[in-house]
Design an enzyme around this catalytic site. Sequence first.
Site, mmCIF file in Angstrom:
data_model
loop_
_atom_site.group_PDB
_atom_site.id
_atom_site.type_symbol
_atom_site.label_atom_id
_atom_site.label_comp_id
_atom_site.label_asym_id
_atom_site.label_seq_id
_atom_site.Cartn_x
_atom_site.Cartn_y
_atom_site.Cartn_z
ATOM 1 N N GLN A 136 -4.938 -1.741 9.410
ATOM 2 C CA GLN A 136 -4.817 -3.074 8.817
ATOM 3 C C GLN A 136 -5.422 -4.116 9.761
ATOM 4 O OE1 GLN A 136 -3.700 -3.652 5.717
ATOM 5 N NE2 GLN A 136 -4.033 -5.847 5.905
ATOM 6 N N LYS A 167 0.845 -1.199 0.000
ATOM 7 C CA LYS A 167 0.000 0.000 0.000
ATOM 8 C C LYS A 167 0.879 1.248 0.000
ATOM 9 C CE LYS A 167 -3.840 -2.461 2.084
ATOM 10 N NZ LYS A 167 -4.510 -2.940 3.310
ATOM 11 N N ASP A 192 -11.323 2.467 3.684
ATOM 12 C CA ASP A 192 -11.674 1.041 3.587
ATOM 13 C C ASP A 192 -13.179 0.860 3.362
ATOM 14 O OD1 ASP A 192 -9.766 -1.011 3.721
ATOM 15 O OD2 ASP A 192 -9.390 -0.669 5.853
HETATM 16 N N1 GUN Z 1 -7.021 -7.171 5.898
HETATM 17 C C1 GUN Z 1 -7.315 -7.919 4.818
HETATM 18 N N2 GUN Z 1 -7.944 -7.168 3.870
HETATM 19 C C2 GUN Z 1 -8.046 -5.928 4.379
HETATM 20 C C3 GUN Z 1 -8.582 -4.703 3.876
HETATM 21 O O1 GUN Z 1 -9.128 -4.611 2.765
HETATM 22 N N3 GUN Z 1 -8.472 -3.630 4.712
HETATM 23 C C4 GUN Z 1 -7.897 -3.711 5.932
HETATM 24 N N4 GUN Z 1 -7.852 -2.611 6.670
HETATM 25 N N5 GUN Z 1 -7.390 -4.818 6.433
HETATM 26 C C5 GUN Z 1 -7.457 -5.923 5.649
#
Ligand code: GUN
Length: 277
Positions: free
Chosen positions: A92, A48, A115
Amino acid sequence: MNIIDGKEIAKNLRSKIAEEVSSLDRPPGLAVILVGEDPASAVYVRNKELACKQVGFFSDKIIKSENITEEQLLEEVERLNNNPHIDGILVQLPLPKHINANKVIEYISPHKDVDGFHSENIGKLMQNKSHLRPCTPKGVMTMLESIDCKIEGMNCVVVGASNIVGRPMAMELLNARGTVTICNSRTKDLAGKVRQADIVVVGVGIPKMVKGDWVKEGAVVIDVGINRLDDGSLVGDVDYDAIKETAGAITPVPGGVGPMTIATLLENTLIAYKKNL
Ligand code: GUN
């Protein structure tokens, strides 16, 4: 048979975003919080951060010890909520067990919730008046658009009912006027349900669960799974080799949905930036 090249579609989306960013007064900012040392999460967070750099975003990677208290994490979120250089906040997941993930998500300002997990944004998705939509399902919709996939009136089957993938995915398809069936691990005759699908999206985390004879000739198959096998290889939730001749179009793993999720996160951060100006 058409292989849906998520890497390429994501690259095009990133170029479009980078071009837009180059004409802005200040760069959009994304903060990513990683708690603990889960290796898979560390890889996602690094990807990211790299993606942010590629498009000219400001990125703030905040790494916290596994032992951080819930209160300390909420304080960190509050600090970011009030930081004018930060347009998007992503915590995350998964978080350590002593922290209530839902409480943390609800603490993020809905305007910075890139998100799309905050109940306000999920509620808007359900009413089809969305602002920030969850990245993976939104990225899947972009992929379906890229192959001119007609959704209206089609039988859409979503396998998996998680908050991150299955539920928002079903809403996206419903908002596009699909006829949606949501399946879970207890669904009776799952193979029969999948066989009726014109479009099937699978996100369950079980390697190669969807077999070759489960898929109707010509169906569009979207595989959200990423599973690492004992030999180190990555496979999806769909038996790709068995299905690729039958399907009308299919996403590979890796190189399918994964890159689209991250490109869509950038897209959402830019949307949040424009709204927060
Ligand atoms: N963990 C696995 N997929 C995601 C996601 O799309 N966003 C976040 N914040 N954590 C994750």
